[in-house]
Design an enzyme around this catalytic site. Structure first.
Site, PDB file in Angstrom:
ATOM      1  N   ASP A   1      14.997  -0.965   4.895  1.00 38.63           N
ATOM      2  CA  ASP A   1      14.046  -2.063   5.105  1.00 38.63           C
ATOM      3  C   ASP A   1      14.490  -3.039   6.197  1.00 38.63           C
ATOM      4  O   ASP A   1      13.752  -3.965   6.539  1.00 38.63           O
ATOM      5  CB  ASP A   1      13.814  -2.825   3.792  1.00 38.63           C
ATOM      6  CG  ASP A   1      13.038  -1.980   2.783  1.00 38.63           C
ATOM      7  OD1 ASP A   1      12.430  -0.983   3.194  1.00 38.63           O
ATOM      8  OD2 ASP A   1      13.057  -2.330   1.592  1.00 38.63           O
TER       9      ASP A   1
ATOM     10  N   LYS B   1      10.528  -9.722  -3.052  1.00 39.66           N
ATOM     11  CA  LYS B   1       9.323  -8.921  -3.318  1.00 39.66           C
ATOM     12  C   LYS B   1       9.662  -7.677  -4.132  1.00 39.66           C
ATOM     13  O   LYS B   1       9.002  -7.358  -5.118  1.00 39.66           O
ATOM     14  CB  LYS B   1       8.672  -8.504  -1.983  1.00 39.66           C
ATOM     15  CG  LYS B   1       7.607  -7.430  -2.136  1.00 39.66           C
ATOM     16  CD  LYS B   1       7.029  -6.981  -0.805  1.00 39.66           C
ATOM     17  CE  LYS B   1       7.764  -5.867  -0.122  1.00 39.66           C
ATOM     18  NZ  LYS B   1       7.509  -4.512  -0.632  1.00 39.66           N
TER      19      LYS B   1
ATOM     20  N   ARG C   1       2.002  -8.858   3.220  1.00 39.89           N
ATOM     21  CA  ARG C   1       2.389  -8.198   1.967  1.00 39.89           C
ATOM     22  C   ARG C   1       3.794  -8.611   1.543  1.00 39.89           C
ATOM     23  O   ARG C   1       4.107  -8.573   0.355  1.00 39.89           O
ATOM     24  CB  ARG C   1       2.341  -6.673   2.126  1.00 39.89           C
ATOM     25  CG  ARG C   1       0.944  -6.136   2.309  1.00 39.89           C
ATOM     26  CD  ARG C   1       0.979  -4.632   2.354  1.00 39.89           C
ATOM     27  NE  ARG C   1       1.818  -4.133   1.274  1.00 39.89           N
ATOM     28  CZ  ARG C   1       2.361  -2.935   1.236  1.00 39.89           C
ATOM     29  NH1 ARG C   1       2.145  -2.090   2.211  1.00 39.89           N
ATOM     30  NH2 ARG C   1       3.106  -2.567   0.217  1.00 39.89           N
TER      31      ARG C   1
END
Ligand code: EPU
Length: 419
Positions: A306, A22, A399
């Site tokens: 993350d 992503k 997302r």
């Protein structure tokens, strides 16, 4: 409202393939604005964030063909706009990444200010300071930022006050068509930066040194476009690896570049996992009892912020006291309250430090996905919890994780989407 229902207690085993990254594909799509002909991008994950950035491009008059799965064909011959509207920027901060490429291609860009987000106030001062150094005039009014460079940008040396990923990307794009050479010092070194540089180069740009702290960009007059394949998502891979670790699992994660996962691999081994690194995959076997570990999040090649939430979920069931120091973001502990609801024992101080005392069991209950990675942490906690975990606000998870339910189901998890 859609929810995820996770019934805990299953050992995960088998093989899972991770999708394209992503955080690589978003700046790559933004960089497509630079191409005077068009581009073809492969290994594009099917995610909400990808749809959002494609809509931003469409607002600029660019045509995006998504008819082939995981492939984007971008026709960027004509740019008719230079504004990214609030409704898109407010749902995804990364929309701001079109500012650099718009400035380079058409000499102007107007983007709504991103505002706050679930993981705290995230300013854009480093981006703007860099654009100004390249000769752009910046105006801020009525909730938008406008950057103007009617006569083009001029290369210079820019030192970043912090190695911001987004600012490094935005400045690489802006500088790629500036007059002369730009050097970005104290640049971010994330693998996604290297992937973007490779893409700019296949489009006809000249970027050297990406992946180090000094990136040199020689401006070119124009770039036609090109073909590119996006790198694998190291955070998606890491999330599955932690799932294997937590469930006493035995998982092979495919489409992985282990080089990008060194800090996580080291920490999983410290926690007692067996981790075997292959050329294009990684095999993780979780121990009967996890050992406590310490992590400090840092820009790459340090431990990734993350993965902080997911690893904290793992620490909750390790035997002993673990600790987390979050140094990249100011407010990335939203998952703590949700983990506490599940029976975890966590104490935070100053919003950046957490001590986690492992508990023998987590208990399923209703929790929220407070942001993308916090949502992933809830799924992981649910996999080992006693009973059923119901996760709401799952649009955050959508997302950034492609086919999360089917991938976990294939590994033997009891997870479903309802509502
Ligand atoms: N910062 C500033 N000023 C700026 C820019 C950043 O103070 O002008 C601060 C931020 O507030 C933050 C820190 O610098 O405290 C790091 O921000 P950075 O700019 O590096 O992050 P980003 O580009 O906004 C990307 C990823 C994030 C990831 C971070 C850090 C994308 C689209 N997003 O964000 O990914 O956490 O880098 O690695 O690439 C996620 O995928 O869940 C995610 C949040």
């Amino acid at each position: 409202m859609e929810k995820l229902i996770v019934r805990g207690g299953h050992r995960l085993h088998g093989t899972v393939r991770v999708s394209g990254a992503k955080n690589a594909v978003l700046p790559i799509i933004a960089a497509s604005v630079l191409g005077t002909e068009g581009s073809k991008i492969a290994e594009v994950p099917e995610l909400e964030d990808v749809s959002t950035i494609c809509k931003v491009l469409e607002c600029l008059g660019i045509r995006v063909d998504r008819s082939e799965p995981h492939v984007l064909k971008i026709d960027s011959r004509n740019i008719t706009g230079w504004e990214a509207p609030y409704d898109l920027v407010s749902t995804m901060r990364a929309s701001f990444l079109v500012m650099g490429s718009l400035l380079a291609r058409v000499g102007r860009a107007k983007i709504s200010l991103p505002g706050g987000c679930a993981i705290g106030t995230r300013p854009i001062d480093i981006h703007l300071k860099g654009f100004e150094a390249l000769g752009a005039t910046i105006k801020q009014s009525h909730g938008s930022v406008e950057a103007l460079a009617p006569n083009g940008l001029t290369g210079t040396t820019i030192y970043l006050d912090f190695p911001s990923v987004g600012a490094t990307e935005n400045l690489m794009m802006a500088a790629s068509m500036a007059k002369g050479t730009t050097i970005v010092e104290n640049a971010a070194q994330e693998p996604e930066i290297v992937d973007l540089a490779n893409y700019i180069n296949v489009m006809g740009g000249k970027v050297r040194g990406a992946g180090t702290t000094a990136i040199r960009i020689d401006g070119v007059k124009s770039m036609p476009g090109g073909e590119h394949m996006v790198i694998p998502d190291r955070i998606e891979a890491g999330t599955f690896m932690v799932a294997g670790a937590m469930t006493q699992g035995d998982i092979k994660v495919e489409n992985v570049l282990c080089e990008h996962l060194k800090p996580l691999i080291a920490k999983l081994r410290e926690a007692g996992c067996i981790v075997e690194e292959g050329i294009n995959d990684v095999h993780v076997v979780g121990p009967r009892e996890l050992k406590p570990i310490t992590i400090k999040t840092m820009p790459y090649p340090g431990f990734p912020t993350d993965m902080q939430a997911q690893v904290m979920a793992m620490m909750c069931i390790a035997k002993g006291q673990s600790s987390v120091l979050e140094t990249v973001f100011e407010n990335r502990f939203m998952h703590v309250d949700e983990l506490l609801r599940m029976g975890a024992n966590i104490k935070t101080s100053g919003g950046r430090a957490a001590l986690i005392e492992g508990v023998p069991k987590l208990y399923g209950c209703q929790v929220r996905a407070t942001d993308l990675r916090a949502g992933a942490a809830m799924v992981l906690a649910g996999l080992v919890a006693d009973g059923t975990t119901e996760i709401t606000d799952i649009y955050h998870i959508d997302r950034g994780y492609e086919n999360l339910v089917s991938k976990f189901t294939k590994l033997g998890a009891d997870i479903s989407r309802v509502g």
